[in-house]
Scaffold this active site. Structure first.
Site: not given
Ligand code: E4P
Length: 235
Positions: A85
Site C-alpha cells: 500500500k
Molecule cells: C482501507 O484500506 C483503509 O485502511 C481504511 O479503510 C481507512 O479507514 P479510516 O478512514 O476509518 O481510517
C-alpha cells in the site's frame, strides 16, 4: 464483488473467513497499532499466512518516496500474497506516483491508498496501481459524496479498459457498504464490527423463532399421534 476485512485482528479474520465471505484483507499503520501488531514485517508474514492465497494489503510507514520504494520492496518479499500500500501523496503533498510506477514495473501489486478524489484515482491507475483505495468516510467527512467519486472512477476504468480494481474503504456505517456496492466498487473493505450488523435482522430472528416453535409443535403432535395409535393397537 469481493469483500475484504479491514483488520489485523487474527480472531476476526479467522471467524469471518470461516463464514466464507472474506476474499482478502487490508491494513494500515493505525489498524496494525490498534490491533496490537507492532512489528510490521513479522505481522505481515503472520497475517499473510493466515489468509493463504488471498491478498493482504500492507502499507509503507516511511514518508519519503525513495525510502517508500525500498520499504515497499521489502514488504513485498514477506509473502507472495502481499499487496504493497502506497499513499497517492506523502504527508507533504508530494506525489508518490513514481513509487507506485516503479513497484508495478517490478511486478509488485500496489494498492494506492488515501484516494479522496477522481483525479487521484485516475492518476493511480495510469501509474500502474493494481488497486485504488477510495476512502468513502473521509470523502463524506468533508461534505462530498463518495458515490460520485466511486461511480466516475468505475466508469472511467471500464471505458479505458484499465484492470485496476476499486477498493472502497473508510467505512463508517452499514449504509456506506450498500452505497459503495451500488456505485460500482469492485471490493469493499469492511471493519469487522460492521459484519454482524450486515448479517443480522430483528425480523429474521422473529421469523426463525416462529419456524422453530412450529417445528417443535409438529414434533409434539407427531409423538401424541404415535402414542394414541400405539395405545389403540394394544386394546
Ligand atoms: C482501507 O484500506 C483503509 O485502511 C481504511 O479503510 C481507512 O479507514 P479510516 O478512514 O476509518 O481510517
Amino acid at each position: 464483488m469481493q469483500i475484504y476485512i479491514d483488520s489485523a485482528d487474527q480472531t476476526e479474520i479467522e471467524k469471518w473467513s470461516a463464514q466464507g465471505i472474506i476474499d482478502g484483507a487490508t491494513t494500515n499503520p493505525s489498524i496494525l497499532f490498534k490491533d496490537g501488531v507492532f512489528d510490521l514485517k513479522d505481522g505481515a508474514r503472520r497475517l499473510a499466512r493466515l489468509l493463504g492465497d488471498r491478498p493482504l494489503s500492507v502499507e509503507v510507514t516511511s514518508d519519503d518516496p525513495a525510502a517508500m520504494l525500498s520499504q515497499g520492496r521489502e514488504i513485498a518479499r514477506c509473502a507472495p500474497n502481499i499487496v504493497v500500500k502506497i499513499p497517492v501523496t506523502n504527508a507533504r503533498g508530494e506525489s508518490c506516483l513514481g513509487v507506485i510506477h516503479a513497484l508495478s514495473k517490478d511486478a509488485i501489486a500496489v494498492n494506492t491508498t488515501a484516494i479522496l478524489s477522481f483525479n487521484q484515482a485516475l492518476l493511480a491507475a495510469k501509474a500502474g496501481a493494481a488497486y485504488i483505495s477510495i476512502f468513502a468516510g473521509r470523502i463524506a467527512d468533508e461534505g462530498n459524496d463518495p458515490c460520485v467519486v466511486i461511480r466516475n472512477t468505475r466508469a472511467w476504468l471500464d471505458d479505458w479498459k484499465y484492470t485496476a480494481k476499486i477498493i472502497v474503504g473508510s467505512i463508517r456505517t452499514v449504509m456506506d457498504i450498500q452505497n459503495a456496492t451500488l456505485a460500482g466498487a469492485h471490493i469493499i473493505t469492511i471493519p469487522p464490527q460492521f459484519l454482524p450488523k450486515m448479517v443480522d435482522h430483528k425480523y429474521t430472528r422473529e421469523t426463525v423463532l416462529q419456524f422453530n416453535r412450529d417445528a417443535e409443535r409438529a414434533l409434539e403432535q407427531m409423538s401424541e399421534a404415535r402414542a394414541a395409535s400405539a395405545s389403540g393397537s394394544t386394546k
